[in-house]
Design a protein around this motif. Structure first.
Motif, PDB file in Angstrom:
ATOM      1  N   TYR A   1      -5.436  14.291  -2.050  1.00 53.35           N
ATOM      2  CA  TYR A   1      -4.698  13.033  -2.092  1.00 53.35           C
ATOM      3  C   TYR A   1      -5.639  11.864  -2.258  1.00 53.35           C
ATOM      4  CZ  TYR A   1      -5.590  12.545   2.972  1.00 53.35           C
ATOM      5  OH  TYR A   1      -6.170  12.452   4.205  1.00 53.35           O
ATOM      6  N   LEU A   2      -5.081  10.821  -2.838  1.00 50.34           N
ATOM      7  CA  LEU A   2      -5.791   9.565  -3.003  1.00 50.34           C
ATOM      8  C   LEU A   2      -5.301   8.640  -1.902  1.00 50.34           C
ATOM      9  CD1 LEU A   2      -5.393   9.171  -6.868  1.00 50.34           C
ATOM     10  CD2 LEU A   2      -7.344  10.086  -5.635  1.00 50.34           C
ATOM     11  N   LYS A   3      -6.220   8.199  -1.056  1.00 45.74           N
ATOM     12  CA  LYS A   3      -5.871   7.329   0.066  1.00 45.74           C
ATOM     13  C   LYS A   3      -6.284   5.916  -0.282  1.00 45.74           C
ATOM     14  CE  LYS A   3      -6.653   6.603   4.954  1.00 45.74           C
ATOM     15  NZ  LYS A   3      -7.460   6.960   6.111  1.00 45.74           N
ATOM     16  N   GLY A   4      -5.357   4.989  -0.164  1.00 40.78           N
ATOM     17  CA  GLY A   4      -5.609   3.597  -0.501  1.00 40.78           C
ATOM     18  C   GLY A   4      -6.650   2.954   0.404  1.00 40.78           C
ATOM     19  N   LEU A   5      -7.506   2.130  -0.188  1.00 42.17           N
ATOM     20  CA  LEU A   5      -8.515   1.412   0.589  1.00 42.17           C
ATOM     21  C   LEU A   5      -7.882   0.279   1.390  1.00 42.17           C
ATOM     22  CD1 LEU A   5     -11.339   1.238  -2.110  1.00 42.17           C
ATOM     23  CD2 LEU A   5     -11.208   2.763  -0.136  1.00 42.17           C
ATOM     24  N   ASP A   6      -6.933  -0.416   0.791  1.00 42.28           N
ATOM     25  CA  ASP A   6      -6.187  -1.484   1.460  1.00 42.28           C
ATOM     26  C   ASP A   6      -4.781  -0.952   1.715  1.00 42.28           C
ATOM     27  OD1 ASP A   6      -4.964  -3.734   2.414  1.00 42.28           O
ATOM     28  OD2 ASP A   6      -5.349  -4.975   0.643  1.00 42.28           O
ATOM     29  N   GLN A   7      -4.503  -0.546   2.935  1.00 44.92           N
ATOM     30  CA  GLN A   7      -3.247   0.130   3.252  1.00 44.92           C
ATOM     31  C   GLN A   7      -2.018  -0.766   3.103  1.00 44.92           C
ATOM     32  OE1 GLN A   7      -2.505   3.552   4.404  1.00 44.92           O
ATOM     33  NE2 GLN A   7      -4.337   3.701   3.161  1.00 44.92           N
ATOM     34  N   ARG A   8      -2.211  -2.073   2.955  1.00 45.30           N
ATOM     35  CA  ARG A   8      -1.061  -2.954   2.721  1.00 45.30           C
ATOM     36  C   ARG A   8      -0.575  -2.830   1.277  1.00 45.30           C
ATOM     37  NH1 ARG A   8      -3.307  -8.398   3.695  1.00 45.30           N
ATOM     38  NH2 ARG A   8      -5.214  -7.291   3.232  1.00 45.30           N
ATOM     39  N   LYS A   9      -1.497  -2.595   0.349  1.00 44.73           N
ATOM     40  CA  LYS A   9      -1.148  -2.538  -1.069  1.00 44.73           C
ATOM     41  C   LYS A   9      -0.949  -1.106  -1.558  1.00 44.73           C
ATOM     42  CE  LYS A   9      -3.759  -6.678  -2.186  1.00 44.73           C
ATOM     43  NZ  LYS A   9      -4.906  -7.196  -2.926  1.00 44.73           N
ATOM     44  N   ASN A  10      -1.844  -0.225  -1.167  1.00 43.33           N
ATOM     45  CA  ASN A  10      -1.823   1.155  -1.650  1.00 43.33           C
ATOM     46  C   ASN A  10      -1.924   2.113  -0.472  1.00 43.33           C
ATOM     47  OD1 ASN A  10      -3.643  -0.559  -3.747  1.00 43.33           O
ATOM     48  ND2 ASN A  10      -2.237   0.783  -4.799  1.00 43.33           N
ATOM     49  N   LYS A  11      -1.047   3.098  -0.453  1.00 44.31           N
ATOM     50  CA  LYS A  11      -1.045   4.073   0.643  1.00 44.31           C
ATOM     51  C   LYS A  11      -1.587   5.423   0.180  1.00 44.31           C
ATOM     52  CE  LYS A  11       1.758   1.560   3.494  1.00 44.31           C
ATOM     53  NZ  LYS A  11       1.271   0.967   4.660  1.00 44.31           N
ATOM     54  N   TYR A  12      -0.735   6.241  -0.441  1.00 49.44           N
ATOM     55  CA  TYR A  12      -1.131   7.602  -0.810  1.00 49.44           C
ATOM     56  C   TYR A  12      -0.522   8.024  -2.143  1.00 49.44           C
ATOM     57  CZ  TYR A  12      -2.383   8.075   4.098  1.00 49.44           C
ATOM     58  OH  TYR A  12      -2.940   7.901   5.329  1.00 49.44           O
ATOM     59  N   ILE A  13      -1.294   8.822  -2.872  1.00 46.44           N
ATOM     60  CA  ILE A  13      -0.800   9.536  -4.044  1.00 46.44           C
ATOM     61  C   ILE A  13      -1.301  10.964  -3.900  1.00 46.44           C
ATOM     62  CG2 ILE A  13      -0.829   9.765  -6.549  1.00 46.44           C
ATOM     63  CD1 ILE A  13      -1.590   6.802  -6.722  1.00 46.44           C
ATOM     64  N   LEU A  14      -0.394  11.925  -3.941  1.00 45.98           N
ATOM     65  CA  LEU A  14      -0.783  13.332  -3.896  1.00 45.98           C
ATOM     66  C   LEU A  14      -1.010  13.819  -5.319  1.00 45.98           C
ATOM     67  CD1 LEU A  14       1.819  14.639  -1.314  1.00 45.98           C
ATOM     68  CD2 LEU A  14      -0.569  14.089  -0.900  1.00 45.98           C
ATOM     69  N   VAL A  15      -2.093  14.557  -5.532  1.00 42.84           N
ATOM     70  CA  VAL A  15      -2.425  15.065  -6.859  1.00 42.84           C
ATOM     71  C   VAL A  15      -2.666  16.564  -6.730  1.00 42.84           C
ATOM     72  CG1 VAL A  15      -3.978  14.847  -8.827  1.00 42.84           C
ATOM     73  CG2 VAL A  15      -3.551  12.860  -7.373  1.00 42.84           C
ATOM     74  N   GLY A  16      -2.001  17.333  -7.563  1.00 44.57           N
ATOM     75  CA  GLY A  16      -2.158  18.781  -7.486  1.00 44.57           C
ATOM     76  C   GLY A  16      -2.058  19.442  -8.842  1.00 44.57           C
ATOM     77  N   ILE A  17      -2.356  20.724  -8.829  1.00 47.98           N
ATOM     78  CA  ILE A  17      -2.317  21.537 -10.039  1.00 47.98           C
ATOM     79  C   ILE A  17      -1.391  22.720  -9.781  1.00 47.98           C
ATOM     80  CG2 ILE A  17      -3.681  23.054 -11.520  1.00 47.98           C
ATOM     81  CD1 ILE A  17      -6.035  21.216 -11.050  1.00 47.98           C
ATOM     82  N   GLY A  18      -0.591  23.050 -10.772  1.00 51.19           N
ATOM     83  CA  GLY A  18       0.310  24.180 -10.647  1.00 51.19           C
ATOM     84  C   GLY A  18       0.552  24.833 -11.994  1.00 51.19           C
ATOM     85  N   THR A  19       1.324  25.909 -11.980  1.00 53.14           N
ATOM     86  CA  THR A  19       1.687  26.594 -13.224  1.00 53.14           C
ATOM     87  C   THR A  19       3.191  26.777 -13.263  1.00 53.14           C
ATOM     88  OG1 THR A  19       1.346  28.749 -12.197  1.00 53.14           O
ATOM     89  CG2 THR A  19      -0.486  27.852 -13.452  1.00 53.14           C
ATOM     90  N   GLU A  20       3.712  26.811 -14.480  1.00 55.67           N
ATOM     91  CA  GLU A  20       5.129  27.084 -14.670  1.00 55.67           C
ATOM     92  C   GLU A  20       5.269  28.186 -15.704  1.00 55.67           C
ATOM     93  OE1 GLU A  20       7.113  23.579 -16.037  1.00 55.67           O
ATOM     94  OE2 GLU A  20       5.999  23.500 -17.899  1.00 55.67           O
ATOM     95  N   SER A  21       6.301  28.975 -15.556  1.00 53.33           N
ATOM     96  CA  SER A  21       6.556  30.059 -16.500  1.00 53.33           C
ATOM     97  C   SER A  21       7.470  29.555 -17.595  1.00 53.33           C
ATOM     98  CB  SER A  21       7.225  31.233 -15.799  1.00 53.33           C
ATOM     99  OG  SER A  21       6.360  31.750 -14.831  1.00 53.33           O
TER     100      SER A  21
END
Length: 144
Positions: free
Chosen positions: A66-86
């Motif tokens: 996850y990407l954690k925001g440096l300034d928690q008032r403006k930016n909080k979290y973005i989860l980033v992942g990798i997956g596969t689909e059939s």
């Protein structure tokens, strides 16, 4: 309610498979080029362009971070992942890999804007197919 955007790696993409470390390297590359832009402009653009730290938990098992925001008032979290689909083709089943950017319930509008920027950057670098948060699709791969 969480929202997700996807960068799908299609047969015309630069790569068919990407690791979590390669994805982190792409984000760090984004931060380095925005830092250089800021130096040319004599402005701390890197802090505005990439206001996050990259953090990984043990339970992620190399599948997400996850990407954690440096300034928690403006930016909080973005989860980033990798997956596969059939994907079922005529007589065989293909596995396609995708990169997923997920906004949590506490993510801000700033997080959504930055996630869109990161998705577009990664899709253009990998020549992928980008499925945005609003359901629209952008094609970055060469069409034949």
């Amino acid at each position: 309610m969480p929202q997700s955007a996807y960068v799908k790696l299609v047969p015309a993409s630069e790569k068919q498979v990407i690791s979590i470390d390669e994805l982190k390297d792409l984000l760090l590359y984004y931060r380095s080029i925005t830092t250089k832009t800021g130096e040319q402009l004599s402005w701390g653009y890197a802090d505005a362009a990439f206001p996050y730290t990259i953090e990984e938990k043990e339970e992620a098992e190399g599948k997400w971070f996850y990407l954690k925001g440096l300034d928690q008032r403006k930016n909080k979290y973005i989860l980033v992942g990798i997956g596969t689909e059939s994907e079922a083709d005529a007589d065989q089943e293909k596995q396609k890999q995708y990169i997923q950017f997920t906004l949590t319930d506490i993510s801000t509008h700033g997080d959504k804007g930055k996630a869109n920027e990161f998705c577009k950057f990664i899709a253009s670098k990998l020549k992928g197919e980008l499925h945005l948060f609003n359901g629209r699709v952008m094609y970055y791969y060469p069409k034949k």
